[in-house]
Design a protein around this motif. Structure first.
Motif, PDB file in Angstrom:
ATOM      1  N   UNK A   1       0.790  -1.226   0.000  1.00  0.00           N
ATOM      2  CA  UNK A   1       0.000   0.000   0.000  1.00  0.00           C
ATOM      3  C   UNK A   1       0.829   1.285   0.000  1.00  0.00           C
ATOM      4  N   UNK A   2       1.999   1.269   0.641  1.00  0.00           N
ATOM      5  CA  UNK A   2       2.637   2.550   0.931  1.00  0.00           C
ATOM      6  C   UNK A   2       3.022   3.331  -0.319  1.00  0.00           C
ATOM      7  N   UNK A   3       3.520   2.639  -1.339  1.00  0.00           N
ATOM      8  CA  UNK A   3       4.019   3.349  -2.513  1.00  0.00           C
ATOM      9  C   UNK A   3       2.901   4.011  -3.317  1.00  0.00           C
ATOM     10  N   UNK A   4       1.819   3.299  -3.677  1.00  0.00           N
ATOM     11  CA  UNK A   4       0.746   4.003  -4.405  1.00  0.00           C
ATOM     12  C   UNK A   4       0.130   5.143  -3.597  1.00  0.00           C
ATOM     13  N   UNK A   5       0.038   4.997  -2.269  1.00  0.00           N
ATOM     14  CA  UNK A   5      -0.490   6.101  -1.465  1.00  0.00           C
ATOM     15  C   UNK A   5       0.425   7.318  -1.561  1.00  0.00           C
ATOM     16  N   UNK A   6       1.726   7.106  -1.479  1.00  0.00           N
ATOM     17  CA  UNK A   6       2.670   8.222  -1.593  1.00  0.00           C
ATOM     18  C   UNK A   6       2.657   8.839  -2.988  1.00  0.00           C
ATOM     19  N   UNK A   7       2.374   8.039  -4.003  1.00  0.00           N
ATOM     20  CA  UNK A   7       2.328   8.553  -5.368  1.00  0.00           C
ATOM     21  C   UNK A   7       1.046   9.352  -5.604  1.00  0.00           C
ATOM     22  N   UNK A   8      -0.077   8.843  -5.122  1.00  0.00           N
ATOM     23  CA  UNK A   8      -1.363   9.473  -5.432  1.00  0.00           C
ATOM     24  C   UNK A   8      -1.711  10.638  -4.509  1.00  0.00           C
ATOM     25  N   UNK A   9      -1.166  10.647  -3.305  1.00  0.00           N
ATOM     26  CA  UNK A   9      -1.532  11.704  -2.353  1.00  0.00           C
ATOM     27  C   UNK A   9      -1.282  13.104  -2.911  1.00  0.00           C
ATOM     28  N   UNK A  10      -0.120  13.399  -3.526  1.00  0.00           N
ATOM     29  CA  UNK A  10       0.066  14.748  -4.081  1.00  0.00           C
ATOM     30  C   UNK A  10      -0.939  15.084  -5.177  1.00  0.00           C
ATOM     31  N   UNK A  11      -1.344  14.092  -5.962  1.00  0.00           N
ATOM     32  CA  UNK A  11      -2.319  14.337  -7.019  1.00  0.00           C
ATOM     33  C   UNK A  11      -3.684  14.662  -6.435  1.00  0.00           C
ATOM     34  N   UNK A  12      -3.997  14.050  -5.302  1.00  0.00           N
ATOM     35  CA  UNK A  12      -5.290  14.285  -4.672  1.00  0.00           C
ATOM     36  C   UNK A  12      -5.344  15.656  -4.019  1.00  0.00           C
ATOM     37  N   UNK A  13      -4.273  16.046  -3.326  1.00  0.00           N
ATOM     38  CA  UNK A  13      -4.279  17.339  -2.630  1.00  0.00           C
ATOM     39  C   UNK A  13      -3.876  18.487  -3.555  1.00  0.00           C
ATOM     40  N   UNK A  14      -3.285  18.166  -4.712  1.00  0.00           N
ATOM     41  CA  UNK A  14      -2.969  19.196  -5.679  1.00  0.00           C
ATOM     42  C   UNK A  14      -1.631  19.883  -5.523  1.00  0.00           C
ATOM     43  N   UNK A  15      -0.753  19.348  -4.689  1.00  0.00           N
ATOM     44  CA  UNK A  15       0.579  19.950  -4.523  1.00  0.00           C
ATOM     45  C   UNK A  15       1.515  18.909  -3.923  1.00  0.00           C
ATOM     46  N   UNK A  16       2.843  19.110  -4.059  1.00  0.00           N
ATOM     47  CA  UNK A  16       3.788  18.158  -3.463  1.00  0.00           C
ATOM     48  C   UNK A  16       3.632  18.099  -1.947  1.00  0.00           C
ATOM     49  N   UNK A  17       3.971  16.958  -1.381  1.00  0.00           N
ATOM     50  CA  UNK A  17       3.824  16.757   0.055  1.00  0.00           C
ATOM     51  C   UNK A  17       5.074  17.193   0.799  1.00  0.00           C
ATOM     52  N   UNK A  18       4.878  17.862   1.923  1.00  0.00           N
ATOM     53  CA  UNK A  18       5.977  18.152   2.820  1.00  0.00           C
ATOM     54  C   UNK A  18       6.285  16.924   3.663  1.00  0.00           C
ATOM     55  N   UNK A  19       7.290  17.042   4.527  1.00  0.00           N
ATOM     56  CA  UNK A  19       7.712  15.900   5.341  1.00  0.00           C
ATOM     57  C   UNK A  19       6.568  15.379   6.206  1.00  0.00           C
ATOM     58  N   UNK A  20       5.877  16.280   6.883  1.00  0.00           N
ATOM     59  CA  UNK A  20       4.779  15.844   7.749  1.00  0.00           C
ATOM     60  C   UNK A  20       3.688  15.138   6.976  1.00  0.00           C
ATOM     61  N   UNK A  21       3.363  15.654   5.798  1.00  0.00           N
ATOM     62  CA  UNK A  21       2.313  15.032   4.983  1.00  0.00           C
ATOM     63  C   UNK A  21       2.759  13.672   4.465  1.00  0.00           C
ATOM     64  N   UNK A  22       4.044  13.540   4.147  1.00  0.00           N
ATOM     65  CA  UNK A  22       4.534  12.228   3.694  1.00  0.00           C
ATOM     66  C   UNK A  22       4.467  11.205   4.824  1.00  0.00           C
ATOM     67  N   UNK A  23       4.798  11.621   6.020  1.00  0.00           N
ATOM     68  CA  UNK A  23       4.684  10.711   7.168  1.00  0.00           C
ATOM     69  C   UNK A  23       3.222  10.328   7.376  1.00  0.00           C
ATOM     70  N   UNK A  24       2.331  11.308   7.253  1.00  0.00           N
ATOM     71  CA  UNK A  24       0.900  11.023   7.416  1.00  0.00           C
ATOM     72  C   UNK A  24       0.419  10.040   6.354  1.00  0.00           C
TER      73      UNK A  24
END
Length: 733
Positions: free
Chosen positions: A334-357
């Motif tokens: 699960x971890x890799x597709x979540x990390x790939x799709x999360x920026x597309x869902x929120x519309x911007x690159x993820x910061x450190x805290x968001x990547x941990x989340x």
């Protein structure tokens, strides 16, 4: 990563060497270490630049558990029940991977631009069949590439599942074959049947041979074919065999004292953690570097054979560690597709805290998968007790994933331009023959007129919104041009040596023009080829991928080492040009060296780059050649066909601003360096950019076929302009 099952404890009798099979909490905790390392690496957690070695730890664990399981069966029965073995693996692994795969493919179809979604769906189908690792080998996918413009495939991590499944496929027959040879030898010696499994030596020898050969291949390919070395089973089998050798020599590990085992376990865990923290994406891998995590994991497992609850085993056996270990397989999925799709869902690159989340969210999904998919199917007695039902379950799961991928491909819209047809880009420029007696002013006037025609077309296209229905090449065909820059061997790949005779145009002509550089020289070949045919030049094309012609030490992120082939190639080309000096050398290089995602040991436009440019031009001028240095094309800031496929009604969304796409100060510095050495410099910015924006479609012509290379069609359309620049360069004395 795919874990192997443990079984209840047994002891072989009648002189047979025992293989421990009791549940090992320390191994479950070691799985936790491995998966946290991988997740931390993918989430770009500081200090975990080598976390990718967690996969290597998983390989050792799988080798230990599977080899132990197979040995226990072959030593008691003299054979392996293949249906039961493969059924257990299918029941344990395939439903979860298929579930995550189907959801990942569905998300890709919704969130990704059509061209990228299609490619990812192919990745998903190959992953469902557990051969994606060889798809990535074939495509030369760099596992460590950090691409600012295009997210990696959300199935990239499935490569290791492919290695695991291929390992299962060959390991059981390997044991069966060894058992058959043992029986054959015993019959030849007329020894009693009861002695057929009295020794593990043949199996140890077999695994040792596998490990030695595999390790040798791994070392060899790491330097010359990194993708094949990283992704393939033959180069990873030695890590699985290492775990297997620990399983087959377990009685020796059990003789360790408690203190000795504790010390060995801590040493192994330290080696593994050192690899996680000291390695980085630039470390040549696997090769010899993989010894560190592999031996580290083997020492931890071996120490646990003697004292599983002592030393680091006490830490690894903590309930919290075991809880993470239990979800390690699903978390890895699960971890890799979540990390790939999360920026597309929120519309911007993820910061450190968001990547941990995002990583923690994927852990929650892993728990749900374990609770509602893995365990219910794994322990269902109707399935568990029937090898055929287990195999059927795995087959159905795989079929569903493959069919889902094929069906989703039908839902991805074809990226066809819906705008009004646009006129083709046609440029005309006068040709003033060399020796006509015309002054440089006449040549400069022709250049100015040609540039003006292109500038008018560029300005007219700057506000283009709907992609023209007459686009050339069509978006669906643009990716095919990627292979065209290799020019049937006239641009050497990263792995090729030497350079063939690459002459075109009028090969008997006394006027020779040489095109030299990297792929950004090769992309100008269509323009120069057209000119060579029209003007009866002999055109020599001398290019090499990722290799600027400048005399700089180059590190290659593709090879993940110093690019020695580039150094040798440059020396050979300069020597070739010195021996038979062309009338004109057209020099072109990419200016993205040293950028994010392409570490090279230097940065384009820096002092070393400019000094080297001056030396190179001077060397070519001293050789008697005129030199024309082509300035850079603008950086489109995206993979253009993919971007356009997602913005068919707004092409301006893919057209970068001139300020971000063009390094004006760098171009000025290059022009000064070139002119100081006696060469001619062509600033090409106005052939691509209007006053504020750099359109990616001019007229009906697609300007770029990928993230930085010009399309064949646009190169060919600019031939009259390049011809005018060449005429001007040849007019200078």
């Amino acid at each position: 990563m795919a874990p192997a099952d443990g079984v209840s404890s047994t002891r072989e009798r009648e002189g047979r060497v025992s293989v421990q099979s009791a549940f090992r909490p320390d191994i479950e905790g070691l799985r936790a270490v491995a998966v946290v390392a991988v997740v931390a690496f993918h989430a770009s957690i500081p200090g975990m630049g080598g976390g990718y070695v967690g996969v290597d730890v998983f390989f050792v664990i799988s080798g230990f558990l599977i080899t132990g399981l197979l040995w226990r069966e072959v030593s008691t029965t003299g054979s392996v029940r293949l249906r039961a073995f493969y059924g257990a693996r299918a029941r344990r692994l395939l439903p979860a991977s298929a579930t995550v795969g189907v959801i990942t493919m569905a998300a890709s179809a919704v969130l990704l631009p059509p061209l990228q979604a299609t490619s990812v769906l192919y990745d998903g189908i190959f992953s469902a069949l557990y051969v994606s690792n060889y798809r990535f080998v074939q495509d030369g996918v760099n596992y460590f590439a950090a691409d600012d413009y295009l997210s990696p495939s959300p199935f990239l991590h499935y490569w290791s599942l492919g290695v695991e499944e291929q390992f299962y496929f060959v390991w059981a027959p390997l044991f069966l074959g060894t058992a058959w040879l043992v029986r054959l030898m015993l019959r030849a010696r007329r020894e009693p049947t009861r002695h057929r499994v009295s020794t593990q030596r043949p199996y140890v020898v077999t695994l040792a041979l596998v490990a030695a050969v595999s390790f040798g291949i791994s070392i060899a390919l790491t330097n010359v074919a990194p993708a094949a070395a990283f992704y393939s089973l033959p180069t990873r089998a030695w890590q699985l065999a290492t775990g297997g050798l620990v399983a087959l020599t377990i009685v020796r590990w059990q003789r360790l004292s408690a203190k000795g085992a504790a010390a060995m376990g801590w040493a192994g865990l330290t080696l593994t953690l050192l690899a996680c923290t000291l390695f980085s994406p630039t470390t040549p891998f696997p090769g010899t570097a993989a010894l560190l995590p592999t031996l580290g994991a083997a020492l931890v497992i071996g120490a646990g054979c003697a004292a599983p609850s002592q030393g680091c085993g006490r830490l690894l056996g903590l309930p919290s560690m075991r809880a993470v270990g239990r979800i390690s397989y699903s978390w890895y999925l699960w971890h890799w597709p979540v990390l790939i799709f999360a920026p597309l869902i929120v519309g911007h690159p993820l910061g450190l805290g968001a990547r941990v989340a995002a990583a923690l969210i994927s852990a929650g999904l892993a728990w749900l998968t374990l609770r509602f998919i893995e365990n219910p199917l794994r322990f269902n007695p109707d399935i568990r007790d029937s090898p055929m039902r287990s195999l059927a379950l795995g087959g159905v799961a795989t079929a569903i994933a493959v069919c889902a991928g094929l069906a989703l491909m039908k839902t991805v819209p074809a990226p066809l331009g819906r705008g009004a047809p646009a006129p083709p880009l046609i440029i005309k420029a006068a040709h003033i023959p060399a020796g006509s007696g015309s002054g440089t002013d006449a040549y400069e006037s022709v250049v100015s007129e040609a540039f003006s025609q292109v500038q008018d077309a560029v300005a007219a296209s700057a506000g283009l919104e709907a992609v023209p229905s007459s686009l050339e090449p069509p978006l669906v065909n643009a990716a095919a041009e990627d292979k065209s820059v290799y020019l049937n061997g006239c641009m050497r790949t990263f792995f090729q040596t030497g350079h063939p005779e690459c002459a075109s145009g009028d090969t008997s002509s006394t006027t020779t023009v040489a095109l030299i550089g990297d792929s950004h020289a090769a992309m100008w070949y269509p323009a120069l080829q057209r000119l060579a045919e029209e003007r009866r030049w002999r055109l020599e094309t001398l290019a090499r991928a990722g290799c600027p012609i400048l005399d700089l030490p180059v590190y290659s992120p593709v090879l993940r080492r110093e690019y020695t082939e580039c150094h040798q190639w440059r020396d050979d080309i300069i020597a070739r040009l010195r021996g038979d000096a062309p009338r004109l050398v057209v020099l072109s290089n990419w200016r993205g060296y040293g950028s994010s995602g392409w570490e090279s040991g230097f940065v384009s436009y820096d002092s070393a780059w400019l000094d080297s440019l001056t030396r190179t031009v001077q060397r070519l001028r001293d050789n008697g050649s005129q030199v024309l240095v082509l300035g850079p094309i603008p950086d489109p800031q995206s993979v253009v066909p993919i971007c356009l496929s997602g913005h068919l009604d707004d092409a301006t969304a893919c057209a970068p601003s001139r300020l971000t796409a063009v390094n004006a100060s760098g171009i000025s510095a290059e022009a000064a360096a070139t002119n100081a050495a006696g060469g001619q410099y062509a600033d090409l910015t106005n052939l691509f950019c209007a006053s504020e924006r750099c359109p990616v479609i001019v007229g009906n012509t697609l300007v770029y076929f990928d993230r930085n290379h010009m399309s064949l069609e646009y190169s060919r359309a600019l031939a009259p302009v390049i011809g005018a620049l060449i005429d001007l360069a040849l007019a200078h004395k």
